[in-house]
Scaffold this active site. Structure first.
Site, PDB file in Angstrom:
ATOM      1  N   LYS A 227      69.247  52.600  83.566  1.00 12.91           N
ATOM      2  CA  LYS A 227      70.188  51.664  82.930  1.00 12.91           C
ATOM      3  C   LYS A 227      69.621  50.980  81.691  1.00 12.91           C
ATOM      4  O   LYS A 227      68.410  50.937  81.469  1.00 12.91           O
ATOM      5  CB  LYS A 227      70.697  50.660  83.962  1.00 12.91           C
ATOM      6  CG  LYS A 227      71.747  51.323  84.852  1.00 12.91           C
ATOM      7  CD  LYS A 227      72.464  50.397  85.769  1.00 12.91           C
ATOM      8  CE  LYS A 227      73.531  51.219  86.526  1.00 12.91           C
ATOM      9  NZ  LYS A 227      74.016  50.537  87.709  1.00 12.91           N
TER      10      LYS A 227
ATOM     11  N   ARG B 257      70.389  54.035  94.732  1.00 11.51           N
ATOM     12  CA  ARG B 257      71.241  55.045  94.069  1.00 11.51           C
ATOM     13  C   ARG B 257      70.536  55.488  92.793  1.00 11.51           C
ATOM     14  O   ARG B 257      70.261  54.688  91.916  1.00 11.51           O
ATOM     15  CB  ARG B 257      72.604  54.422  93.753  1.00 11.51           C
ATOM     16  CG  ARG B 257      73.588  55.355  93.083  1.00 11.51           C
ATOM     17  CD  ARG B 257      74.885  54.603  92.757  1.00 11.51           C
ATOM     18  NE  ARG B 257      75.879  55.471  92.161  1.00 11.51           N
ATOM     19  CZ  ARG B 257      75.913  55.814  90.874  1.00 11.51           C
ATOM     20  NH1 ARG B 257      75.003  55.361  90.037  1.00 11.51           N
ATOM     21  NH2 ARG B 257      76.864  56.598  90.421  1.00 11.51           N
TER      22      ARG B 257
HETATM   23  N1  HH2 Z   1      76.139  52.361  88.766  1.00 12.74           N
HETATM   24  C1  HH2 Z   1      76.888  53.286  88.135  1.00 12.74           C
HETATM   25  C2  HH2 Z   1      77.964  53.897  88.801  1.00 12.74           C
HETATM   26  N2  HH2 Z   1      78.262  53.575  90.074  1.00 12.74           N
HETATM   27  N3  HH2 Z   1      77.827  52.332  92.019  1.00 12.74           N
HETATM   28  C3  HH2 Z   1      77.108  51.409  92.662  1.00 12.74           C
HETATM   29  N4  HH2 Z   1      77.406  51.082  93.935  1.00 12.74           N
HETATM   30  N5  HH2 Z   1      76.050  50.765  92.064  1.00 12.74           N
HETATM   31  C4  HH2 Z   1      75.687  51.035  90.788  1.00 12.74           C
HETATM   32  O1  HH2 Z   1      74.751  50.382  90.287  1.00 12.74           O
HETATM   33  C5  HH2 Z   1      76.444  52.006  90.062  1.00 12.74           C
HETATM   34  C6  HH2 Z   1      77.522  52.653  90.720  1.00 12.74           C
HETATM   35  C7  HH2 Z   1      76.559  53.680  86.729  1.00 12.74           C
HETATM   36  O2  HH2 Z   1      75.751  54.800  86.676  1.00 12.74           O
HETATM   37  P1  HH2 Z   1      76.243  56.320  86.437  1.00 12.74           P
HETATM   38  O3  HH2 Z   1      77.106  56.769  87.553  1.00 12.74           O
HETATM   39  O4  HH2 Z   1      75.068  57.163  86.185  1.00 12.74           O
HETATM   40  O5  HH2 Z   1      77.025  56.269  85.072  1.00 12.74           O
HETATM   41  P2  HH2 Z   1      78.534  56.417  84.662  1.00 12.74           P
HETATM   42  O6  HH2 Z   1      79.248  55.224  85.220  1.00 12.74           O
HETATM   43  O7  HH2 Z   1      78.496  56.447  83.162  1.00 12.74           O
HETATM   44  O8  HH2 Z   1      79.087  57.688  85.262  1.00 12.74           O
END
Ligand code: HH2
Length: 280
Positions: free
Chosen positions: A226, A260
């Site tokens: 992040k 995660r």
């Molecule tokens: N972070 C992201 C997405 N989902 N869910 C939970 N529970 N906690 C988190 O910190 C969280 C999440 C963001 O990361 P990512 O899925 O890699 O990115 P994007 O939203 O661009 O798909």
């Protein structure tokens, strides 16, 4: 700290014995760190198998990016992306399958296909039907804290009492979930790193994570790659592995039960080592 057993539809996870690693599978063209890599269902399935081989205890499938400024994806498109992957992975893998969505209609469809857990970044705030859909399917639920929506959340977020506000929100939404009939042992909480937080807020959350233990629910945390890590280290998204691992270590030490993460192999090794040191 043990908080008993986590019930996720077909699965039971014993908490407190070891830390669980949730592998991220973004079936999107635009996720902030892996957008476009797994849009093809075949490649997505293959990668999920690889993450399990590398030590993932759960797989979290997402069909809409929630990076800062992201626009919502229509339900039909989100389902088109995630459903084939959910269908295959619930059959082929013997780990819980989570779907990252805040839309009840998407949740309903993936739960009907056998998904075990809904990861709701809206924390039951963005769709009024979400709690009853999860309850009906007897599935698990991640309740995450976010200030605003992905489109607005990084517009100058401010808090008078950061941990107090997160705690109060999570407590209220856990109560809502339980009132709607969701099994109390199927609920996880997540302070939502990067979701309406300035860099310093994320660091404070990691430092004071133990305070969330007051809720009596397993804690999930998602530091992976992040922006706040980039802010501290001055590094681009493809160069944030060590920063992510440091956050994972701090989180485990401060009471997280599930991490995660995109980089499963190094995180799985890290948590195994930390669990050994803690003697859990
Ligand atoms: N972070 C992201 C997405 N989902 N869910 C939970 N529970 N906690 C988190 O910190 C969280 C999440 C963001 O990361 P990512 O899925 O890699 O990115 P994007 O939203 O661009 O798909």
């Amino acid at each position: 700290m043990s908080v008993g057993t986590l019930h996720l539809n077909r699965f039971r996870l014993e908490l407190g014995r070891r830390t669980f690693v949730m592998g991220v599978l973004n079936v999107t063209p635009d996720s902030f760190s892996d957008g476009g890599l797994f849009l093809d269902p075949g490649r997505a399935v293959e990668y999920a198998h690889r993450m399990v081989e590398e030590g993932a205890d759960l797989i979290d499938i997402g069909g809409e990016s929630t990076r800062p400024g992201a626009l919502p994806v229509p339900v039909e498109e989100e389902l088109r992306r995630v459903l084939p992957v959910v269908r295959t992975l619930t059959k082929e893998l013997s780990v819980p399958i989570s779907v990252d969505t805040y839309k009840a209609e998407v949740a309903e469809a993936v739960l009907a296909c056998g998904a075990d857990l809904i990861n709701d970044i809206g924390g039951l705030r963005l769709d009024p039907r979400m709690a009853s859909v999860v309850a009906k399917a007897r599935a698990g639920l991640v309740i995450m804290h976010m200030k605003g929506t992905p489109r607005t959340m990084q517009h100058n977020p401010t808090y008078e009492d950061l941990m107090g506000e997160i705690l109060a929100f999570l407590k209220r939404q856990v109560e809502r979930a339980e009132e709607a009939g969701i099994d109390p042992s199927a609920i996880l909480v997540d302070p939502g790193l990067g979701f309406g937080k300035r860099p310093e807020h994320n660091l404070i959350i990691l430092q004071r994570l133990k305070e969330l233990q007051l809720l009596g629910k397993p804690i999930l945390i998602g530091p992976s790659r992040k922006a706040f890590i980039g802010h501290v280290l001055g590094l681009p998204v493809e160069d944030r592995l060590e920063g992510t691992l440091a956050c994972g270590a701090a989180a485990v030490w401060n009471g997280a039960h599930v991490i995660r993460v995109h980089d499963v192999k190094p995180m799985a090794r890290l948590v195994r080592m930390l669990d050994a040191i803690r003697g859990t």
